[in-house]
Write an enzyme that holds these catalytic residues in place. Structure first.
Site, PDB file in Angstrom:
ATOM      1  N   GLY A 168      10.805 -35.781   3.182  1.00  0.00           N
ATOM      2  CA  GLY A 168      10.120 -36.011   4.444  1.00  0.00           C
ATOM      3  C   GLY A 168       9.301 -34.834   4.925  1.00  0.00           C
ATOM      4  O   GLY A 168       8.243 -35.009   5.530  1.00  0.00           O
ATOM      5  N   ASN A 182      13.484 -43.894   1.225  1.00  0.00           N
ATOM      6  CA  ASN A 182      12.635 -42.715   1.453  1.00  0.00           C
ATOM      7  C   ASN A 182      11.288 -43.077   2.064  1.00  0.00           C
ATOM      8  O   ASN A 182      10.636 -42.239   2.704  1.00  0.00           O
ATOM      9  CB  ASN A 182      12.347 -41.982   0.143  1.00  0.00           C
ATOM     10  CG  ASN A 182      13.577 -41.534  -0.615  1.00  0.00           C
ATOM     11  OD1 ASN A 182      13.576 -41.499  -1.832  1.00  0.00           O
ATOM     12  ND2 ASN A 182      14.647 -41.190   0.104  1.00  0.00           N
ATOM     13  N   LEU A 183      10.831 -44.309   1.853  1.00  0.00           N
ATOM     14  CA  LEU A 183       9.417 -44.621   2.036  1.00  0.00           C
ATOM     15  C   LEU A 183       8.940 -44.626   3.474  1.00  0.00           C
ATOM     16  O   LEU A 183       7.744 -44.503   3.723  1.00  0.00           O
ATOM     17  CB  LEU A 183       9.104 -45.972   1.383  1.00  0.00           C
ATOM     18  CG  LEU A 183       9.419 -46.056  -0.124  1.00  0.00           C
ATOM     19  CD1 LEU A 183       9.006 -47.414  -0.668  1.00  0.00           C
ATOM     20  CD2 LEU A 183       8.738 -44.940  -0.890  1.00  0.00           C
ATOM     21  N   LYS A 239      10.739 -37.675  -8.049  1.00  0.00           N
ATOM     22  CA  LYS A 239       9.938 -37.378  -6.855  1.00  0.00           C
ATOM     23  C   LYS A 239       8.798 -36.412  -7.148  1.00  0.00           C
ATOM     24  O   LYS A 239       7.687 -36.573  -6.628  1.00  0.00           O
ATOM     25  CB  LYS A 239      10.832 -36.816  -5.750  1.00  0.00           C
ATOM     26  CG  LYS A 239      11.642 -37.851  -5.007  1.00  0.00           C
ATOM     27  CD  LYS A 239      12.328 -37.249  -3.793  1.00  0.00           C
ATOM     28  CE  LYS A 239      13.079 -38.316  -3.003  1.00  0.00           C
ATOM     29  NZ  LYS A 239      13.737 -37.768  -1.802  1.00  0.00           N
ATOM     30  N   ASN A 271      19.793 -29.109   3.617  1.00  0.00           N
ATOM     31  CA  ASN A 271      21.193 -28.708   3.686  1.00  0.00           C
ATOM     32  C   ASN A 271      21.294 -27.192   3.796  1.00  0.00           C
ATOM     33  O   ASN A 271      20.464 -26.448   3.265  1.00  0.00           O
ATOM     34  CB  ASN A 271      21.976 -29.217   2.470  1.00  0.00           C
ATOM     35  CG  ASN A 271      21.506 -28.572   1.169  1.00  0.00           C
ATOM     36  OD1 ASN A 271      21.967 -27.495   0.803  1.00  0.00           O
ATOM     37  ND2 ASN A 271      20.571 -29.217   0.482  1.00  0.00           N
ATOM     38  N   CYS A 330      15.193 -12.659   8.235  1.00  0.00           N
ATOM     39  CA  CYS A 330      15.447 -13.717   7.255  1.00  0.00           C
ATOM     40  C   CYS A 330      16.318 -14.796   7.888  1.00  0.00           C
ATOM     41  O   CYS A 330      16.688 -14.708   9.066  1.00  0.00           O
ATOM     42  CB  CYS A 330      16.115 -13.136   6.008  1.00  0.00           C
ATOM     43  SG  CYS A 330      17.828 -12.587   6.270  1.00  0.00           S
ATOM     44  N   CYS A 365      19.935 -36.777   6.883  1.00  0.00           N
ATOM     45  CA  CYS A 365      19.141 -37.899   7.386  1.00  0.00           C
ATOM     46  C   CYS A 365      19.830 -39.226   7.105  1.00  0.00           C
ATOM     47  O   CYS A 365      19.722 -40.167   7.891  1.00  0.00           O
ATOM     48  CB  CYS A 365      17.753 -37.880   6.742  1.00  0.00           C
ATOM     49  SG  CYS A 365      16.745 -36.476   7.250  1.00  0.00           S
ATOM     50  N   CYS A 387      22.552  -7.216   8.560  1.00  0.00           N
ATOM     51  CA  CYS A 387      22.298  -8.427   7.767  1.00  0.00           C
ATOM     52  C   CYS A 387      22.691  -8.221   6.308  1.00  0.00           C
ATOM     53  O   CYS A 387      22.357  -7.194   5.700  1.00  0.00           O
ATOM     54  CB  CYS A 387      20.822  -8.821   7.860  1.00  0.00           C
ATOM     55  SG  CYS A 387      20.404 -10.293   6.887  1.00  0.00           S
ATOM     56  N   CYS A 422      18.903  -8.370   4.321  1.00  0.00           N
ATOM     57  CA  CYS A 422      17.698  -7.564   4.538  1.00  0.00           C
ATOM     58  C   CYS A 422      17.903  -6.282   5.333  1.00  0.00           C
ATOM     59  O   CYS A 422      16.928  -5.622   5.690  1.00  0.00           O
ATOM     60  CB  CYS A 422      16.614  -8.413   5.191  1.00  0.00           C
ATOM     61  SG  CYS A 422      17.007  -8.958   6.876  1.00  0.00           S
ATOM     62  N   CYS A 424      34.300 -47.643   7.589  1.00  0.00           N
ATOM     63  CA  CYS A 424      33.088 -46.914   7.955  1.00  0.00           C
ATOM     64  C   CYS A 424      32.045 -47.194   6.881  1.00  0.00           C
ATOM     65  O   CYS A 424      32.198 -48.136   6.097  1.00  0.00           O
ATOM     66  CB  CYS A 424      33.354 -45.410   8.102  1.00  0.00           C
ATOM     67  SG  CYS A 424      33.838 -44.595   6.573  1.00  0.00           S
TER      68      CYS A 424
END
Length: 479
Positions: free
Chosen positions: A98, A127-128, A143, A188, A236, A253, A321, A324, A432
């Site tokens: 997407g 997906n479309l 893809k 993710n 970062c 999604c 961090c 970095c 579910c």
């Protein structure tokens, strides 16, 4: 006759307009060439357009390219120099979904010379509605291949490179290292941390975006792309999000839903940022000692918000961090060697396996119980919006969020959804979408003592409504 005169007048106007545009382009080109020779002693436009060197070609772009990019080149902030920079640049788009689809379409159309696409998935019908480079005809196709086929129809001048696999610690250096700029179009946390780490180690600017339901966010990271420890470098992903969100709170999604135009907006914004960075020559800082840290903003978008866009100022690089900071311990060797477990860091877990086999029932077996008319209760724990799409006849809806909210105790120990007429020994079945949330709720109810001292069986339908479609009702709507 009047129609012909009007058309002739329109054509003459367009010719004059085009000639004026060409004149301006020639003047701008002359200025660039003079400036380049004055500073470097040779033709700077040829330097930024190696294709034109030694060909005897008078202009740095082909006649077809002037036509193709003309409307873009006359934008004051782009010009001929910006177009040459686009042509000589390379962009890696990780994720052909997407976000990646609209971003790739506009980046290709803008004239970027080399575009790489990373994705290990195949096109699905689901997906479309948002992944605009794919079509019904390419369902089942990889893809990256589907996307490149479409992109070539937009602009055949670019070089397209397919990487038909998912990004991983083992292949990140090899893939990312071959491009000037990187777009994170994944969905993710594990991939986002990995991609950010690779960009820090390889000194690449990263344009990261995400979208879910009706909201999205965009950040330009590691810009300027200075080495770890240089405080003038951009933050970062780890600077912005030092700790990943709890695994159970992360929705994809497929689980939370997505409005197509929302993810499209975020992908388009990624393309805008990409073009701006390239035409301004920001891919590689000329002299890191002269760079002054500039503020980094996160753009937040809400389709239902007023206003829909907000900008949040972010802090510079974190002094502690992992990736970095001056004391960063991240190394290419540890990345490529696989010693960094991003799935473990993000708390990603395999499929839920909470209940014992005797606490679960196959969809076909439950269908037989329903057919026999045996007394029982079927509780669908999907959210109401999904329950309204489709549900098994006779089921009641008690959303999974009910068992996670602040009123959890009262809803479990004194459940108002439990019919008073239901005998204490009558079983309770949970269902579910895929058979994960139903296991969690079944365990919660059992631990809360709703088994009536062991007289009542509580369990779930294994693999949920997916199994119901496979085993019971082949016409069940799959979403």
């Amino acid at each position: 006759m009047e129609g012909a005169n009007a058309k002739a007048h329109t054509l003459r106007s367009r010719i004059l307009e085009t000639e004026a545009q060409l004149k301006r382009l020639k003047e701008e080109l002359a200025q660039v060439e003079v400036s380049g020779k004055a500073h470097t002693g040779h033709d700077s436009s040829a330097k930024e357009n190696p294709v034109a060197q030694g060909t005897g070609q008078k202009w740095p772009l082909s006649a077809e390219e002037y036509k193709r990019y003309g409307r873009q080149m006359i934008v004051p902030s782009i010009g001929i120099l910006g177009q040459l920079r686009l042509k000589s640049s390379s962009v890696l788009i990780i994720g052909a979904g997407g976000l990646g689809c609209p971003a790739a379409a506009y980046i290709a159309g803008a004239g970027v010379g080399k575009i790489g696409l990373v994705d290990g998935d195949t096109v699905e019908v689901s997906n479309l509605h948002r992944q605009i480079l794919h079509s019904t005809c390419t369902v089942g196709m990889r893809k990256v291949d589907s996307a490149i086929c479409f992109l070539k129809s937009i602009n055949p001048n670019a070089t397209y490179v397919a990487h038909p696999w998912h990004i991983s610690p083992e292949n990140a250096q090899e893939i990312v290292g071959g491009y000037d700029l990187v777009l994170d179009c994944t969905d993710n946390p594990a991939s986002r941390y990995l991609i950010s780490d690779a960009c820090v180690l390889l000194s690449k600017i990263l344009i990261s975006a995400s979208a879910l339901r009706t909201d999205g966010q965009l950040i330009v990271l590691n810009s300027p792309p200075l080495p770890p420890g240089n405080v003038a470098g951009g933050p970062c992903y780890r600077c912005v999000f030092p700790k990943p969100p709890p695994a159970e709170s992360v929705l994809t999604c497929g689980e939370g839903g997505i409005l197509g135009p929302v993810v499209g907006v975020m992908g388009v914004l990624q393309a805008v940022e990409t073009i701006e960075i390239i035409v301004q020559g920001k891919i590689t800082p000329p002299d890191s000692t002269q760079i002054v840290a500039s503020p980094t903003n996160m753009v937040l978008y809400s389709a239902l918000g007023t206003p829909p866009f907000r900008s949040v100022r972010l802090r510079p690089r974190r002094p502690d961090c992992f990736a970095c900071s001056p004391d960063a311990t991240l190394r290419l060797e540890s990345l490529k060697g696989g010693s960094l477990d991003y799935a473990l860091f993000c708390g990603l877990m395999p499929a839920v396996n909470i209940l014992r086999p005797d606490e679960r029932i196959e969809a076909r077996d439950y269908a037989q119980i329903q057919k026999n008319g045996d007394m029982h209760l079927l509780v669908d724990v999907r959210e109401k919006v999904q329950f309204d799409i489709c549900h098994i006849e006779g089921s009641i809806n008690v959303p999974f969020s009910t068992f996670k909210g602040g009123n959890q105790e009262s809803r479990i120990h004194k459940p108002d959804w439990l019919p008073q007429s239901l005998p204490p020994e009558a079983p309770i079945y949970l269902v579910c979408r895929l058979g994960n949330d139903s296991q969690v709720v079944a365990r919660i109810l059992k631990d809360a003592g709703l088994t009536s001292g062991g007289a009542r069986w509580i369990g779930d339908i294994k693999d949920g409504l997916k199994a119901w479609k496979d085993q019971v009702d082949g016409h069940w709507p799959e979403y």
